[in-house]
Design a protein around this motif. Sequence first.
Motif, PDB file in Angstrom:
ATOM      1  N   THR A  60      45.613  44.297  35.462  1.00  0.00           N
ATOM      2  CA  THR A  60      46.379  43.152  35.972  1.00  0.00           C
ATOM      3  C   THR A  60      45.948  42.799  37.387  1.00  0.00           C
ATOM      4  OG1 THR A  60      48.180  44.617  36.633  1.00  0.00           O
ATOM      5  CG2 THR A  60      48.407  43.513  34.509  1.00  0.00           C
ATOM      6  N   SER A  61      45.539  43.793  38.167  1.00  0.00           N
ATOM      7  CA  SER A  61      45.078  43.498  39.537  1.00  0.00           C
ATOM      8  C   SER A  61      43.830  42.617  39.500  1.00  0.00           C
ATOM      9  CB  SER A  61      44.798  44.793  40.296  1.00  0.00           C
ATOM     10  OG  SER A  61      43.789  45.542  39.642  1.00  0.00           O
ATOM     11  N   LEU A  62      42.955  42.826  38.507  1.00  0.00           N
ATOM     12  CA  LEU A  62      41.766  41.988  38.368  1.00  0.00           C
ATOM     13  C   LEU A  62      42.178  40.559  38.012  1.00  0.00           C
ATOM     14  CD1 LEU A  62      38.712  41.746  38.367  1.00  0.00           C
ATOM     15  CD2 LEU A  62      38.724  42.501  35.987  1.00  0.00           C
ATOM     16  N   TYR A  63      43.156  40.429  37.111  1.00  0.00           N
ATOM     17  CA  TYR A  63      43.657  39.094  36.770  1.00  0.00           C
ATOM     18  C   TYR A  63      44.163  38.378  38.029  1.00  0.00           C
ATOM     19  CZ  TYR A  63      47.027  35.493  35.946  1.00  0.00           C
ATOM     20  OH  TYR A  63      47.720  34.319  36.045  1.00  0.00           O
ATOM     21  N   TYR A  64      44.958  39.076  38.838  1.00  0.00           N
ATOM     22  CA  TYR A  64      45.525  38.441  40.027  1.00  0.00           C
ATOM     23  C   TYR A  64      44.435  38.048  41.025  1.00  0.00           C
ATOM     24  CZ  TYR A  64      50.232  39.276  38.403  1.00  0.00           C
ATOM     25  OH  TYR A  64      51.383  39.246  37.670  1.00  0.00           O
ATOM     26  N   THR A  65      43.363  38.814  41.099  1.00  0.00           N
ATOM     27  CA  THR A  65      42.229  38.450  41.958  1.00  0.00           C
ATOM     28  C   THR A  65      41.590  37.162  41.451  1.00  0.00           C
ATOM     29  OG1 THR A  65      41.794  40.758  42.507  1.00  0.00           O
ATOM     30  CG2 THR A  65      39.972  39.217  42.837  1.00  0.00           C
ATOM     31  N   TRP A  66      41.343  37.095  40.123  1.00  0.00           N
ATOM     32  CA  TRP A  66      40.753  35.896  39.536  1.00  0.00           C
ATOM     33  C   TRP A  66      41.677  34.693  39.732  1.00  0.00           C
ATOM     34  CZ3 TRP A  66      39.186  38.068  34.073  1.00  0.00           C
ATOM     35  CH2 TRP A  66      38.118  38.964  34.220  1.00  0.00           C
ATOM     36  N   SER A  67      42.963  34.908  39.528  1.00  0.00           N
ATOM     37  CA  SER A  67      43.937  33.834  39.651  1.00  0.00           C
ATOM     38  C   SER A  67      43.945  33.278  41.070  1.00  0.00           C
ATOM     39  CB  SER A  67      45.324  34.341  39.266  1.00  0.00           C
ATOM     40  OG  SER A  67      46.288  33.357  39.459  1.00  0.00           O
ATOM     41  N   LYS A  68      43.925  34.173  42.045  1.00  0.00           N
ATOM     42  CA  LYS A  68      43.914  33.752  43.450  1.00  0.00           C
ATOM     43  C   LYS A  68      42.653  32.948  43.755  1.00  0.00           C
ATOM     44  CE  LYS A  68      43.784  35.614  48.107  1.00  0.00           C
ATOM     45  NZ  LYS A  68      43.362  36.759  48.864  1.00  0.00           N
ATOM     46  N   ASP A  69      41.498  33.453  43.306  1.00  0.00           N
ATOM     47  CA  ASP A  69      40.236  32.743  43.523  1.00  0.00           C
ATOM     48  C   ASP A  69      40.260  31.364  42.857  1.00  0.00           C
ATOM     49  OD1 ASP A  69      39.321  34.961  44.882  1.00  0.00           O
ATOM     50  OD2 ASP A  69      38.085  35.706  43.227  1.00  0.00           O
ATOM     51  N   PHE A  70      40.789  31.310  41.643  1.00  0.00           N
ATOM     52  CA  PHE A  70      40.870  30.069  40.879  1.00  0.00           C
ATOM     53  C   PHE A  70      41.734  29.042  41.606  1.00  0.00           C
ATOM     54  CE2 PHE A  70      43.064  27.566  37.568  1.00  0.00           C
ATOM     55  CZ  PHE A  70      41.982  27.024  36.903  1.00  0.00           C
ATOM     56  N   LEU A  71      42.901  29.474  42.053  1.00  0.00           N
ATOM     57  CA  LEU A  71      43.820  28.560  42.727  1.00  0.00           C
ATOM     58  C   LEU A  71      43.290  28.128  44.097  1.00  0.00           C
ATOM     59  CD1 LEU A  71      47.187  30.208  41.689  1.00  0.00           C
ATOM     60  CD2 LEU A  71      46.154  28.117  40.777  1.00  0.00           C
ATOM     61  N   GLU A  72      42.636  29.042  44.813  1.00  0.00           N
ATOM     62  CA  GLU A  72      42.054  28.690  46.116  1.00  0.00           C
ATOM     63  C   GLU A  72      40.940  27.662  45.950  1.00  0.00           C
ATOM     64  OE1 GLU A  72      42.767  29.428  49.360  1.00  0.00           O
ATOM     65  OE2 GLU A  72      44.600  30.267  48.534  1.00  0.00           O
ATOM     66  N   ALA A  73      40.116  27.828  44.900  1.00  0.00           N
ATOM     67  CA  ALA A  73      39.032  26.874  44.657  1.00  0.00           C
ATOM     68  C   ALA A  73      39.607  25.496  44.343  1.00  0.00           C
ATOM     69  CB  ALA A  73      38.142  27.352  43.514  1.00  0.00           C
ATOM     70  N   GLY A  74      40.676  25.466  43.544  1.00  0.00           N
ATOM     71  CA  GLY A  74      41.329  24.198  43.235  1.00  0.00           C
ATOM     72  C   GLY A  74      41.929  23.557  44.469  1.00  0.00           C
ATOM     73  N   LYS A  75      42.516  24.363  45.317  1.00  0.00           N
ATOM     74  CA  LYS A  75      43.123  23.871  46.565  1.00  0.00           C
ATOM     75  C   LYS A  75      42.052  23.260  47.470  1.00  0.00           C
ATOM     76  CE  LYS A  75      45.481  25.918  50.485  1.00  0.00           C
ATOM     77  NZ  LYS A  75      46.043  27.167  50.978  1.00  0.00           N
ATOM     78  N   ARG A  76      40.921  23.949  47.605  1.00  0.00           N
ATOM     79  CA  ARG A  76      39.823  23.428  48.436  1.00  0.00           C
ATOM     80  C   ARG A  76      39.285  22.123  47.861  1.00  0.00           C
ATOM     81  NH1 ARG A  76      38.238  28.816  48.485  1.00  0.00           N
ATOM     82  NH2 ARG A  76      36.639  28.383  46.940  1.00  0.00           N
ATOM     83  N   ARG A  77      39.169  22.081  46.545  1.00  0.00           N
ATOM     84  CA  ARG A  77      38.642  20.878  45.882  1.00  0.00           C
ATOM     85  C   ARG A  77      39.579  19.685  46.106  1.00  0.00           C
ATOM     86  NH1 ARG A  77      34.307  18.090  44.181  1.00  0.00           N
ATOM     87  NH2 ARG A  77      34.872  16.829  42.412  1.00  0.00           N
ATOM     88  N   LEU A  78      40.871  19.927  45.967  1.00  0.00           N
ATOM     89  CA  LEU A  78      41.840  18.848  46.167  1.00  0.00           C
ATOM     90  C   LEU A  78      41.891  18.404  47.625  1.00  0.00           C
ATOM     91  CD1 LEU A  78      44.743  19.997  43.844  1.00  0.00           C
ATOM     92  CD2 LEU A  78      43.207  18.054  43.508  1.00  0.00           C
ATOM     93  N   ALA A  79      41.575  19.308  48.525  1.00  0.00           N
ATOM     94  CA  ALA A  79      41.572  18.976  49.951  1.00  0.00           C
ATOM     95  C   ALA A  79      40.301  18.234  50.346  1.00  0.00           C
ATOM     96  CB  ALA A  79      41.723  20.245  50.781  1.00  0.00           C
ATOM     97  N   GLY A  80      39.372  18.096  49.408  1.00  0.00           N
ATOM     98  CA  GLY A  80      38.160  17.335  49.683  1.00  0.00           C
ATOM     99  C   GLY A  80      36.977  18.174  50.088  1.00  0.00           C
ATOM    100  N   ASP A  81      37.106  19.483  50.057  1.00  0.00           N
ATOM    101  CA  ASP A  81      35.986  20.357  50.415  1.00  0.00           C
ATOM    102  C   ASP A  81      35.102  20.508  49.185  1.00  0.00           C
ATOM    103  OD1 ASP A  81      34.239  22.210  51.404  1.00  0.00           O
ATOM    104  OD2 ASP A  81      35.643  23.883  51.345  1.00  0.00           O
TER     105      ASP A  81
END
Length: 127
Positions: A60-81
């Motif tokens: 589950t810790s690996l899932y949470y790492t992937w989830s965090k990376d996934f959401l951060e990438a989406g956040k950066r993309r939406l912010a225009g980066d």
Amino acid sequence: MRGKPMAPKITKPSAEKIVKDIRRETRRYFSAEEKIRIVMECLRGEDSISDICRREGIATSLYYTWSKDFLEAGKRRLAGDTARQATSDEVKVLRKEARDLKEVVAELTLENRLLKKSANGTGGDDE
């Protein structure tokens, strides 16, 4: 009285080292698509995260790492980066293009100076 000659001592690797070696050799590698599929499945909420992780064979810790990376990438993309890592081939092509453009600018600058001098009627190097 002499004893028997001693045989060289052979050390066996520990069970822990054997298990680590086996795990290292049989480790699963997940592609980006697989990671996204698993994260999206958990985000849907149809099954619990622990059930999905158990089914996929991940911690589950690996899932949470992937989830965090996934959401951060989406956040950066939406912010225009939209910056991304360029491949070495892309870098080579861009460097060659930049070098070619610099040469063209240098040639045009020289040609421009020569035209200005001829238009002014001065043939010398004084500007």
